[in-house]
Design a protein around this motif. Sequence first.
Motif, PDB file in Angstrom:
ATOM      1  N   ALA A   1      45.081  81.013  85.299  1.00 31.04           N
ATOM      2  CA  ALA A   1      45.167  81.013  83.830  1.00 31.04           C
ATOM      3  C   ALA A   1      44.044  81.780  83.159  1.00 31.04           C
ATOM      4  O   ALA A   1      44.157  82.139  81.987  1.00 31.04           O
ATOM      5  N   LYS A   2      42.983  82.076  83.864  1.00 34.19           N
ATOM      6  CA  LYS A   2      41.717  82.487  83.253  1.00 34.19           C
ATOM      7  C   LYS A   2      41.791  83.722  82.361  1.00 34.19           C
ATOM      8  O   LYS A   2      41.011  83.857  81.431  1.00 34.19           O
ATOM      9  N   ALA A   3      42.732  84.629  82.629  1.00 33.66           N
ATOM     10  CA  ALA A   3      42.818  85.851  81.829  1.00 33.66           C
ATOM     11  C   ALA A   3      43.834  85.754  80.699  1.00 33.66           C
ATOM     12  O   ALA A   3      44.128  86.756  80.051  1.00 33.66           O
ATOM     13  N   ARG A   4      44.365  84.567  80.458  1.00 34.45           N
ATOM     14  CA  ARG A   4      45.433  84.383  79.470  1.00 34.45           C
ATOM     15  C   ARG A   4      44.918  83.741  78.189  1.00 34.45           C
ATOM     16  O   ARG A   4      43.933  83.005  78.181  1.00 34.45           O
ATOM     17  N   ASP A   5      45.635  84.018  77.098  1.00 34.12           N
ATOM     18  CA  ASP A   5      45.420  83.244  75.874  1.00 34.12           C
ATOM     19  C   ASP A   5      46.042  81.860  76.010  1.00 34.12           C
ATOM     20  O   ASP A   5      45.524  80.875  75.461  1.00 34.12           O
ATOM     21  N   LEU A   6      47.166  81.792  76.719  1.00 34.38           N
ATOM     22  CA  LEU A   6      47.904  80.546  76.870  1.00 34.38           C
ATOM     23  C   LEU A   6      48.517  80.513  78.265  1.00 34.38           C
ATOM     24  O   LEU A   6      49.073  81.511  78.723  1.00 34.38           O
ATOM     25  N   ALA A   7      48.398  79.375  78.950  1.00 35.60           N
ATOM     26  CA  ALA A   7      49.037  79.231  80.258  1.00 35.60           C
ATOM     27  C   ALA A   7      49.477  77.789  80.447  1.00 35.60           C
ATOM     28  O   ALA A   7      48.875  76.856  79.895  1.00 35.60           O
ATOM     29  N   VAL A   8      50.543  77.631  81.214  1.00 35.80           N
ATOM     30  CA  VAL A   8      51.053  76.304  81.548  1.00 35.80           C
ATOM     31  C   VAL A   8      51.184  76.210  83.061  1.00 35.80           C
ATOM     32  O   VAL A   8      51.539  77.182  83.728  1.00 35.80           O
ATOM     33  N   ALA A   9      50.895  75.045  83.605  1.00 36.91           N
ATOM     34  CA  ALA A   9      51.043  74.811  85.035  1.00 36.91           C
ATOM     35  C   ALA A   9      52.409  74.194  85.303  1.00 36.91           C
ATOM     36  O   ALA A   9      52.862  73.315  84.567  1.00 36.91           O
ATOM     37  N   VAL A  10      53.064  74.661  86.353  1.00 34.88           N
ATOM     38  CA  VAL A  10      54.375  74.141  86.734  1.00 34.88           C
ATOM     39  C   VAL A  10      54.437  74.015  88.256  1.00 34.88           C
ATOM     40  O   VAL A  10      53.636  74.603  88.982  1.00 34.88           O
ATOM     41  N   VAL A  11      55.413  73.231  88.701  1.00 26.95           N
ATOM     42  CA  VAL A  11      55.716  73.085  90.126  1.00 26.95           C
ATOM     43  C   VAL A  11      57.184  73.404  90.319  1.00 26.95           C
ATOM     44  O   VAL A  11      58.034  72.940  89.537  1.00 26.95           O
TER      45      VAL A  11
ATOM     46  N   SER B   1      63.734  76.395  89.614  1.00 28.27           N
ATOM     47  CA  SER B   1      63.659  75.415  88.534  1.00 28.27           C
ATOM     48  C   SER B   1      62.285  74.776  88.591  1.00 28.27           C
ATOM     49  O   SER B   1      61.749  74.500  89.677  1.00 28.27           O
ATOM     50  N   TYR B   2      61.737  74.502  87.420  1.00 29.52           N
ATOM     51  CA  TYR B   2      60.328  74.107  87.354  1.00 29.52           C
ATOM     52  C   TYR B   2      60.149  72.850  86.507  1.00 29.52           C
ATOM     53  O   TYR B   2      60.862  72.625  85.532  1.00 29.52           O
ATOM     54  N   SER B   3      59.144  72.060  86.910  1.00 32.33           N
ATOM     55  CA  SER B   3      58.731  70.904  86.131  1.00 32.33           C
ATOM     56  C   SER B   3      57.279  71.096  85.731  1.00 32.33           C
ATOM     57  O   SER B   3      56.476  71.652  86.496  1.00 32.33           O
ATOM     58  N   GLY B   4      56.938  70.648  84.544  1.00 29.49           N
ATOM     59  CA  GLY B   4      55.569  70.801  84.064  1.00 29.49           C
ATOM     60  C   GLY B   4      54.586  69.960  84.860  1.00 29.49           C
ATOM     61  O   GLY B   4      54.926  68.895  85.379  1.00 29.49           O
ATOM     62  N   ALA B   5      53.346  70.453  84.945  1.00 32.52           N
ATOM     63  CA  ALA B   5      52.310  69.767  85.712  1.00 32.52           C
ATOM     64  C   ALA B   5      51.193  69.217  84.824  1.00 32.52           C
ATOM     65  O   ALA B   5      50.102  68.927  85.317  1.00 32.52           O
ATOM     66  N   ASN B   6      51.459  69.061  83.535  1.00 32.06           N
ATOM     67  CA  ASN B   6      50.507  68.435  82.611  1.00 32.06           C
ATOM     68  C   ASN B   6      49.139  69.116  82.611  1.00 32.06           C
ATOM     69  O   ASN B   6      48.107  68.464  82.466  1.00 32.06           O
ATOM     70  N   LEU B   7      49.153  70.435  82.753  1.00 31.97           N
ATOM     71  CA  LEU B   7      47.932  71.226  82.618  1.00 31.97           C
ATOM     72  C   LEU B   7      48.247  72.423  81.730  1.00 31.97           C
ATOM     73  O   LEU B   7      49.210  73.155  81.986  1.00 31.97           O
ATOM     74  N   PHE B   8      47.429  72.609  80.704  1.00 31.07           N
ATOM     75  CA  PHE B   8      47.634  73.682  79.732  1.00 31.07           C
ATOM     76  C   PHE B   8      46.303  74.394  79.502  1.00 31.07           C
ATOM     77  O   PHE B   8      45.250  73.753  79.474  1.00 31.07           O
ATOM     78  N   TRP B   9      46.395  75.688  79.317  1.00 31.58           N
ATOM     79  CA  TRP B   9      45.199  76.511  79.111  1.00 31.58           C
ATOM     80  C   TRP B   9      45.273  77.153  77.736  1.00 31.58           C
ATOM     81  O   TRP B   9      46.291  77.724  77.359  1.00 31.58           O
ATOM     82  N   ILE B  10      44.205  77.043  76.992  1.00 30.71           N
ATOM     83  CA  ILE B  10      44.102  77.701  75.689  1.00 30.71           C
ATOM     84  C   ILE B  10      42.854  78.565  75.734  1.00 30.71           C
ATOM     85  O   ILE B  10      41.728  78.063  75.754  1.00 30.71           O
ATOM     86  N   GLY B  11      43.083  79.878  75.773  1.00 30.41           N
ATOM     87  CA  GLY B  11      41.977  80.803  75.938  1.00 30.41           C
ATOM     88  C   GLY B  11      41.469  81.425  74.659  1.00 30.41           C
ATOM     89  O   GLY B  11      40.385  82.009  74.648  1.00 30.41           O
ATOM     90  N   SER B  12      42.226  81.311  73.570  1.00 31.21           N
ATOM     91  CA  SER B  12      41.780  81.923  72.310  1.00 31.21           C
ATOM     92  C   SER B  12      42.530  81.314  71.137  1.00 31.21           C
ATOM     93  O   SER B  12      43.504  80.570  71.307  1.00 31.21           O
ATOM     94  N   GLU B  13      42.085  81.682  69.936  1.00 29.30           N
ATOM     95  CA  GLU B  13      42.701  81.186  68.703  1.00 29.30           C
ATOM     96  C   GLU B  13      44.093  81.760  68.481  1.00 29.30           C
ATOM     97  O   GLU B  13      44.820  81.302  67.600  1.00 29.30           O
ATOM     98  N   ARG B  14      44.512  82.720  69.286  1.00 31.47           N
ATOM     99  CA  ARG B  14      45.843  83.302  69.122  1.00 31.47           C
ATOM    100  C   ARG B  14      46.968  82.295  69.362  1.00 31.47           C
ATOM    101  O   ARG B  14      48.118  82.573  69.030  1.00 31.47           O
ATOM    102  N   VAL B  15      46.650  81.162  69.952  1.00 31.60           N
ATOM    103  CA  VAL B  15      47.698  80.167  70.250  1.00 31.60           C
ATOM    104  C   VAL B  15      48.134  79.406  69.001  1.00 31.60           C
ATOM    105  O   VAL B  15      49.097  78.635  69.066  1.00 31.60           O
ATOM    106  N   ARG B  16      47.443  79.598  67.869  1.00 34.82           N
ATOM    107  CA  ARG B  16      47.739  78.793  66.680  1.00 34.82           C
ATOM    108  C   ARG B  16      49.234  78.758  66.317  1.00 34.82           C
ATOM    109  O   ARG B  16      49.804  77.684  66.090  1.00 34.82           O
ATOM    110  N   PRO B  17      49.934  79.911  66.256  1.00 31.65           N
ATOM    111  CA  PRO B  17      51.358  79.874  65.918  1.00 31.65           C
ATOM    112  C   PRO B  17      52.198  79.081  66.934  1.00 31.65           C
ATOM    113  O   PRO B  17      53.188  78.457  66.561  1.00 31.65           O
ATOM    114  N   ILE B  18      51.797  79.098  68.198  1.00 37.24           N
ATOM    115  CA  ILE B  18      52.517  78.340  69.219  1.00 37.24           C
ATOM    116  C   ILE B  18      52.387  76.844  68.949  1.00 37.24           C
ATOM    117  O   ILE B  18      53.348  76.087  69.065  1.00 37.24           O
ATOM    118  N   LEU B  19      51.195  76.406  68.567  1.00 39.82           N
ATOM    119  CA  LEU B  19      50.987  74.988  68.256  1.00 39.82           C
ATOM    120  C   LEU B  19      51.827  74.559  67.058  1.00 39.82           C
ATOM    121  O   LEU B  19      52.333  73.432  67.014  1.00 39.82           O
TER     122      LEU B  19
END
Length: 257
Positions: A123-133, A156-174
Amino acid sequence: MPVASIDDLTGTITAIVLAGERPGGDPLARAFGVVAKALIPVGDVAMVDRVVATLEANVNIARVIVVGGSALLAMRAGFDPAGPTIAATIGAIVDRGEFPLLVTTADHPLLDDAMIDAFVGGAKARDLAVAVVERRVLLASYPASRRTWLPFRGGSYSGANLFWIGSERVRPILEIWAAVEQRRKRGRALLSAFGPVVLVGAALRLLTIQGALDRIGARFGLSAGAVILPQAEACIDVDSEADHRLVEAIVAARARV
């Protein structure tokens, strides 16, 4: 800008643990005789305490913020009050400008260092990342485990309850998340909120999960990604008594190793 080098992350990440409560209380908490779901014990340790201890022990985590409801706050000093919604809670922290942020949940007691490091590395180079299995990974180890799956081309994927927020650009997503947060099937609701191309592309398996996130990122001018974790346990949280029995068994097995 998001952090681009794993070497730059040591002791820099703020971790947020979401431990809010449902209006009227959580039926699983009542079943275990505790005032908040986060306090349900696993291996005689409250779930939230397991998650916090794991995060605090990770070299990349600078500090841990636990956000909880009133019942939890009464039991644990030093926790922060939750906002009216998950999106509002995270948004308030984003507004402080503390980046990067790693967000997880209190009902994720199987969280371990390997999961955190694999997620941060992806996730480290992203503004936003989600973990899945991926479904096959979970079912290979825990065929009886029941999860909610989102189908894409390639798996097919299920969420892994881990989210990455790397910058303020995620505001519209929230803001979009806030609009769909209370809908029952949040996965599909969230995809539909990003437009018909993403929803139909996922439903018909025309898009990979990364392809869908690339489209979302392009729409909002940010870099979004999925981090596919190899650990089956990463997507096992505690939403039912059956989940709790499984998690207890896994924790007991880990203790014997």
